[in-house]
Scaffold this motif. Structure first.
Motif, short mmCIF file in Angstrom:
data_model
loop_
_atom_site.label_atom_id
_atom_site.label_comp_id
_atom_site.label_asym_id
_atom_site.label_seq_id
_atom_site.Cartn_x
_atom_site.Cartn_y
_atom_site.Cartn_z
N UNK A 188 0.99 -1.06 -0.04
CA UNK A 188 -0.03 -0.02 0.16
C UNK A 188 0.85 1.14 0.11
N UNK A 189 2.21 1.10 -0.43
CA UNK A 189 3.04 2.36 -0.67
C UNK A 189 3.13 3.07 -1.98
N UNK A 190 2.66 4.35 -1.94
CA UNK A 190 2.70 4.85 -3.56
C UNK A 190 4.27 4.99 -3.85
N UNK A 191 4.16 5.13 -5.18
CA UNK A 191 5.52 5.09 -6.11
C UNK A 191 5.51 6.48 -6.59
N UNK A 192 6.43 7.51 -6.27
CA UNK A 192 6.60 8.74 -6.87
C UNK A 192 7.84 8.63 -7.81
N UNK A 193 7.67 8.87 -8.99
CA UNK A 193 8.70 8.98 -10.24
C UNK A 193 9.06 10.33 -10.64
N UNK A 194 10.38 10.71 -10.68
CA UNK A 194 10.79 11.88 -11.30
C UNK A 194 11.30 11.36 -12.67
N UNK A 195 10.26 11.48 -13.62
CA UNK A 195 10.57 10.98 -15.14
C UNK A 195 10.75 12.34 -15.89
N UNK A 196 11.57 13.10 -15.44
CA UNK A 196 11.82 14.37 -16.04
C UNK A 196 12.23 13.94 -17.66
N UNK A 197 12.99 13.04 -18.00
CA UNK A 197 13.60 12.90 -19.31
C UNK A 197 12.86 11.87 -20.27
N UNK A 198 11.62 11.80 -19.70
CA UNK A 198 10.60 10.74 -20.48
C UNK A 198 9.33 11.09 -20.81
N UNK A 199 9.07 12.32 -20.95
CA UNK A 199 7.95 12.90 -21.36
C UNK A 199 7.31 12.22 -22.64
N UNK A 200 8.24 11.77 -23.61
CA UNK A 200 8.00 11.23 -24.91
C UNK A 200 7.77 9.58 -24.97
N UNK A 201 7.92 9.05 -23.59
CA UNK A 201 7.75 7.51 -23.54
C UNK A 201 6.34 7.17 -23.77
N UNK A 202 5.59 8.09 -23.66
CA UNK A 202 4.15 7.92 -24.00
C UNK A 202 4.05 7.07 -25.35
N UNK A 203 4.83 7.41 -26.44
CA UNK A 203 4.68 7.08 -27.70
C UNK A 203 5.19 5.46 -27.89
N UNK A 204 5.68 4.87 -26.72
CA UNK A 204 5.91 3.69 -26.86
C UNK A 204 7.16 2.95 -27.55
#
Length: 479
Positions: A188-204
């Motif tokens: 039940x622990x949340x995971x917080x991610x600094x994905x600063x360099x991955x805004x484009x990862x949504x493209x797959x």
């Protein structure tokens, strides 16, 4: 939803078309009040640099075009809620920590995090437990956290209230983080991610997996790093019931400017529309362009192009032979007009553009300039291209600070010679920048390994945030 819409820009252009008389801030009055120097360069953007006027909405209480733009953003990333950030990923990292962590909470945090993560932990007065990342021997850089390390840390600190990860690292290296997210969610622990360099990862594929798709609870993206958004433009996404969205909104309202930049917000909206319109044909064309560029670089004498599994195609890391440091190579490239993202003791990082098919970028000209730059490099009789020094953490998988943030507030600081500082407790954060990963944290033990690494970086010309006494060979330690 119709992702070709750009509601913020549309509202700004509609306002501009009405030819309003600007009896409001900002003081440049739409560009009517401005110095002659720079007037032409700023003219077009100043007409859009307005404030919260009728029809333009309010970032802190959106109900019009800003609200619509953020809903489009959430739809694209398939998050519960998404927000525009005009103070960079820094403000997103701090806000997500403040929203999740209370004073005294134990938090598992990847050791090679950005300094803004540590600033958030300081403000929350949390108790960080640092996760030692993997070390990439060939590259000489810290990678990501392993799930076995997180599992070990959770067994030692079952009271942990959050896990904070950095994914990918600055060089674009990232392992799948779903095993870590699953471990945390089981408790039940949340995971917080600094994905600063991955805004484009949504493209797959062929990009790395998005941490949102892997189940992370809060994710922050620096849209300005790889998407066509203005500097300081970022996104924050809330993705699960383990996070109190009301707290996130409260801290964003508290920490962000009460006079947010409309040009930055409009660019964030445009960057979202750009990403949404990126097609499979665009990806194929981009991979061909980058692949050809990498191949040309590999053909240059004296230059090595680093490769790794789990690597973002938009990051290209190069290294010179003959014992030439990354800092030296970066300066040689700058003399040829090529300005790179960062250098370290061994490597130079180039960030590729997220081009669509048919777009131009000077790849061929760049290769030719690098070819000429390599001719200026003379062999050096050194052994600098060895394994390097891993300065981002201890050898054991988890570690804690010697002093809490509350205790540090009560301690006095003193300058000490860097060479004699081993065994003392650092009273300052010293961060090579970029990449913004602290080498020394306030409250941690200074080791001889860290002293050696700091001396090496300083001697090679690295820039630092903190460490204001390094020029005199000193560092701040607690008495």
């Amino acid at each position: 939803m119709n992702h070709s819409r750009t509601p913020i820009l549309d509202a700004l252009l509609k306002h501009k078309s009405n030819k309003p008389f600007p009896y409001h801030v900002p003081g440049h009055k739409g560009g009517l009040v401005f110095t002659g120097q720079g007037r032409m360069e700023f003219k077009s953007i100043l007409s859009l640099d307005v404030t919260e006027l009728a029809g333009l909405d309010d970032l802190h209480a959106p109900e019009g075009p800003i609200q619509e733009a953020q809903m489009l953003l959430a739809d694209l990333y398939q998050s519960r809620e998404s927000y525009f950030l005009v103070n960079g990923t820094t403000v997103g990292n701090i806000a997500m920590i403040m929203a999740v962590c209370q004073e005294g909470d134990t938090v598992l945090v990847q050791r090679n995090c950005h300094k803004s993560i540590l600033h958030g932990l300081m403000l929350a007065n949390a108790k960080p437990v640092f996760l030692t990342p993997s070390f990439e021997e060939e590259w000489g850089v810290a990678g990501g956290a392993d799930s076995s390390t997180v599992e070990h840390a959770l067994s030692l600190y079952p009271e942990a209230r959050a896990v904070i990860l950095t994914y990918p690292n600055y060089y674009g290296m990232g392992k799948g983080i779903s095993p870590i997210i699953n471990l945390a969610h089981e408790k039940g622990i949340p995971v917080l991610v600094d994905e600063a360099h991955g805004a484009h990862f949504k493209l797959g594929s062929p990009f790395l997996n998005s941490s949102l798709d892997e189940g992370a609870d809060i994710v922050v993206h620096s849209a300005h790093k790889t998407l066509p958004a203005m500097t300081m433009g970022s996104y924050l996404h809330v993705n699960s019931q383990l996070v109190d969205s009301e707290k996130v909104r409260f801290y964003l309202q508290m920490l962000q400017s009460s006079s947010p930049s409309y040009p930055i917000m409009a660019s964030l909206d445009l960057a979202r529309a750009y990403l949404a319109s990126f097609s499979d044909d665009d990806k194929i064309s981009l991979m061909e362009e980058i692949g050809h560029f990498r191949e040309q670089l590999r053909g240059l004498p004296g230059l090595k192009v680093l490769q790794s599994g789990g690597l973002d195609p938009l990051k290209v890391t190069i290294r010179a032979d003959h014992g030439v440091s990354g800092f030296e190579l970066q300066k040689i490239l700058e003399n040829k007009g090529i300005f790179t993202e960062l250098a370290d003791t061994k490597n130079v990082l180039l960030v590729m553009p997220l081009l669509k098919a048919g777009m131009y970028f000077p790849f061929s000209e760049t290769v030719e300039k690098i070819r000429k730059a390599m001719q200026d490099i003379l062999p050096k009789a050194t052994a600098e291209n060895g394994k390097g020094i891993f300065g981002y953490g201890p050898s054991h998988p988890v570690s804690i600070l010697e002093l809490s943030y509350s205790e540090m507030k009560e301690k006095r600081k003193k300058p000490v010679p860097l060479k004699a500082s081993s065994g003392l407790i650092s009273a300052e954060m010293v961060t090579p920048y970029p990449p913004g990963v602290p080498l020394l944290m306030a409250g941690e033990l200074i080791t001889q390994k860290k002293v050696k690494h700091l001396e090496e970086l300083y001697a090679k010309g690295s820039r630092f945030h903190g460490g204001s006494l390094l020029d005199s060979g000193k560092i701040l330690a607690f008495e």
